[in-house]
Scaffold this motif. Structure first.
Motif, short mmCIF file in Angstrom:
data_model
loop_
_atom_site.label_atom_id
_atom_site.label_comp_id
_atom_site.label_asym_id
_atom_site.label_seq_id
_atom_site.Cartn_x
_atom_site.Cartn_y
_atom_site.Cartn_z
N GLY A 153 0.81 -1.21 0.00
CA GLY A 153 0.00 0.00 0.00
C GLY A 153 0.85 1.26 0.00
N LEU A 154 1.92 1.25 0.81
CA LEU A 154 2.83 2.39 0.83
C LEU A 154 3.55 2.55 -0.51
CD1 LEU A 154 4.36 1.99 4.41
CD2 LEU A 154 2.65 3.65 3.66
N ILE A 155 3.89 1.42 -1.14
CA ILE A 155 4.53 1.47 -2.45
C ILE A 155 3.61 2.14 -3.46
CG2 ILE A 155 5.18 0.00 -4.40
CD1 ILE A 155 6.48 -1.88 -2.43
N PRO A 203 4.33 6.57 -6.22
CA PRO A 203 4.12 7.12 -7.56
C PRO A 203 2.92 8.04 -7.65
CG PRO A 203 3.58 4.77 -7.49
CD PRO A 203 4.25 5.10 -6.20
N LEU A 204 1.91 7.80 -6.80
CA LEU A 204 0.74 8.67 -6.81
C LEU A 204 1.11 10.07 -6.34
CD1 LEU A 204 -2.30 8.77 -7.35
CD2 LEU A 204 -2.67 8.11 -4.97
N VAL A 205 1.90 10.15 -5.28
CA VAL A 205 2.34 11.46 -4.76
C VAL A 205 3.24 12.15 -5.78
CG1 VAL A 205 3.73 12.59 -2.97
CG2 VAL A 205 2.09 10.79 -2.34
N PHE A 206 4.14 11.39 -6.40
CA PHE A 206 5.05 11.97 -7.40
C PHE A 206 4.26 12.54 -8.56
CE2 PHE A 206 7.58 11.69 -11.26
CZ PHE A 206 8.75 12.34 -10.88
N TRP A 223 -0.03 19.08 -10.53
CA TRP A 223 0.06 20.44 -9.98
C TRP A 223 0.25 21.51 -11.05
CZ3 TRP A 223 5.12 22.96 -8.74
CH2 TRP A 223 4.92 24.23 -8.20
N PRO A 224 1.25 21.40 -11.94
CA PRO A 224 1.40 22.46 -12.96
C PRO A 224 0.22 22.54 -13.91
CG PRO A 224 2.91 20.63 -13.40
CD PRO A 224 2.34 20.40 -12.05
N GLY A 277 -2.41 4.70 -14.07
CA GLY A 277 -3.03 5.57 -15.07
C GLY A 277 -2.33 6.91 -15.17
N LEU A 278 -1.97 7.47 -14.02
CA LEU A 278 -1.27 8.76 -14.03
C LEU A 278 0.11 8.65 -14.65
CD1 LEU A 278 -2.20 10.30 -10.54
CD2 LEU A 278 -2.98 11.01 -12.80
#
Length: 560
Positions: free
Chosen positions: A21-23, A27-30, A37-38, A377-378
């Motif tokens: 789950g932490l893994i 990538p989601l946060v990155f 964000w941009p 997906g992201l």
């Protein structure tokens, strides 16, 4: 002992679930910080600057539907031409055993990883030099030819990987029943290749619909697509709402292409093992092989050779003036310093892409949960967003943060990593899927924690694929041009950005320097691809155990 192991199983499963789950979150946060964000800042700014026009009105005043038709038309033409040019190459690499086949694959692959600005320079040299009599130096014909050169490798890798998965005994059975070689090919091979052909067509259409550097250099100022119009509206006219509206339309187009590629490419044929169809050439087949090699030389080698010759003979006289100009600092940093920065930032970007891409692939293959699928997906979405749009979003987003953050040396590598992460994920997902679960279970039963299992089992069995992914991530990061153009400063000018700048300056000396710098970048990309192919063709690492299956295929097939 057995009861002790059974008692530990729920605890171990819980621990593994938490770790996975932490893994998935990394990538989601990155992706949220570096990608969403941009884009969010850009969209918010566009709405703030809007004059009240609706989205259909914005599309109408920017002639979006005409631009969409032109974009799809040139991309479809490029994809169709790439299929035609790649067809004999696919046959050669899929059916003929040749010495030096790894080198041949590298020759086919190098164009795909070259920066688009370098490809534009190479074809300017070709169409203004040996092929000047064709009078196609600028315009859609030149653009389609350059796009074909760039994307032949996509078709070759996707379709040849599918060909290697066809069971040779099916072809032999058709021949036994009286079918000729041509009839067996049409009835057995072609139907099984159609999904891969359709998938390759959709992928090439995707790449060509977001092309920027090639159209800028070879378009002659008259060729206009969604990508170039986004740049013109956002940078040339400072009309953010119009640029964002066009970007939204482009995103829909690219997501549709991705969806088609995934749907038509989802048909799988059980693998037969690499080299099952390869046979040494005999008789008349040798003539066909020679003809295909000449075909490869015409389409894939001639532009590079012409670029090298023109870099050594820029003004009609042989010399090293272009290469001496690489040390010139009249207009800012020299090409050599830009190359040094490109290599260092590319290495950092590759490291970021490998870490994030590997974690994404691990989450997708081990959990398949909502968070993992969202992260996956992201990781693909950057392929569907205009590099111009992303770069412009960064300009606006970085203006809202403290200077120390905006000037961070991690900004450019993170942007470069965005385009490399999908490649890493595409290579590592099939590689990790081939790792037997029983090996992980055995390691866990013997007391290994999740990290130890991952390192000693997953990474060890997928080391070749990971090395190939890292190599491709590096060359793609080094060649990134669109978004990096907006972020380059005097001390962060990459070589592709410098080449684009040199092409925009008047004078034969600047053109010669651009060609020489392009040759240097081609040499770097070719060297890395050669190393990747060498690693990919090395013997596979077998899973321990008498009945452990061998990994089927290679990083080449995984990438496809």
């Amino acid at each position: 002992m057995a009861r002790h192991r059974e008692a530990l199983t729920p605890v171990r499963s819980t621990r593994n679930g938490i770790a996975l789950g932490l893994i998935s979150l990394v990538p989601l946060v990155f992706a949220t910080a570096v990608f969403l964000w941009p884009l969010g800042v850009l969209v918010a700014r566009a709405f703030d600057d809007s004059d009240g026009a609706t989205l259909p009105e914005l599309w109408d005043r920017t002639h979006a539907w005409r631009l969409l038709a032109v974009t799809v038309g040139q991309a479809a033409g490029s994809a169709l031409t790439a299929l035609i040019v790649a067809a004999p190459i696919v046959w050669l690499l899929s059916t003929v055993r040749l010495p030096g086949s790894g080198l041949l694959r590298a020759v086919v692959t190098v164009p795909f990883v070259l920066p688009t600005v370098v490809v534009g320079v190479a074809f300017r040299a070709l169409f203004d030099g040996p092929l000047a009599f064709l009078d196609i130096g600028q315009g859609w014909t030149a653009i389609i030819v350059a796009h074909t050169f760039l994307n032949v490798a996509v078709v070759v890798r996707v379709v040849s990987a599918a060909w290697q998965r066809i069971e040779p005994r099916e072809v032999a059975a058709a021949r036994t029943l009286g079918a000729s070689a041509a009839r067996a090919f049409l009835d057995v091979v072609i139907p099984r290749l159609l999904p891969a052909i359709a998938s390759a067509f959709a992928l090439v259409l995707l790449f060509c619909s977001t092309s920027f550097g090639v159209i800028q250099i070879l378009g002659g100022g008259d060729a206009s697509t969604l990508e170039t119009e986004i740049y013109l509206q956002g940078i040339g006219y400072a009309k953010l709402p119009d640029a964002v509206a066009l970007s939204m339309l482009q995103i829909v187009l690219v997501l549709a292409a991705l969806g088609v590629a995934r749907v038509v490419g989802s048909t799988r044929v059980p693998p037969t093992g690499a080299g099952a169809h390869l046979r040494p050439p005999h008789g008349a087949k040798r003539i066909a092989v020679a003809a295909v090699l000449a075909w490869i030389g015409l389409w894939l080698i001639l532009p590079i050779v012409t670029l090298v010759i023109r870099s050594l003979r820029p003004g009609g006289h042989w010399g090293l003036a272009g290469y001496r100009a690489l040390a010139d600092t009249t207009y800012g940093p020299s090409a050599y310093s830009s190359l040094g920065y490109s290599v260092s930032s590319g290495l950092l970007a590759a490291a970021i892409a490998v870490v994030v891409g590997l974690l994404t692939a691990t989450a997708l293959t081990r959990t398949g949960g909502v968070v993992a699928k969202l992260a996956g997906g992201l990781s693909v979405l950057p392929l569907g967003v205009s590099a111009v749009t992303l770069g412009f979003g960064y300009v606006l987003a970085l203006a809202t943060v403290p200077y120390e953050i905006a000037a961070s040396p991690l900004v450019v590598p993170c942007v470069q990593a965005l385009i490399a992460i999908p490649v890493v994920v595409g290579v590592m997902v099939p590689a990790l899927e081939q790792v037997p679960d029983r090996l992980r279970d055995a390691a866990a039963v013997l007391g290994a924690g999740p990290l130890r299992v991952f390192v000693t089992v997953d990474l060890r069995l997928t080391a070749r694929s990971l090395a190939a992914a890292a190599g491709f991530a590096f060359v793609m990061a080094v060649g990134e041009f669109g978004a990096t153009t907006f972020l380059a400063r005097a001390d962060t000018t990459t070589l592709p950005v410098l080449i684009g700048s040199l092409m925009g300056r008047p004078g034969a000396d600047n053109f010669a320097a651009a060609m020489a710098a392009s040759v240097v970048l081609v040499a770097v990309s070719a060297a890395v691809v050669a190393v990747v192919e060498t690693v990919s063709s090395a013997p596979e690492t077998r899973a321990p155990g008498r009945n452990a299956p061998k990994k089927k295929g290679s990083a080449r097939a995984d990438a496809a």
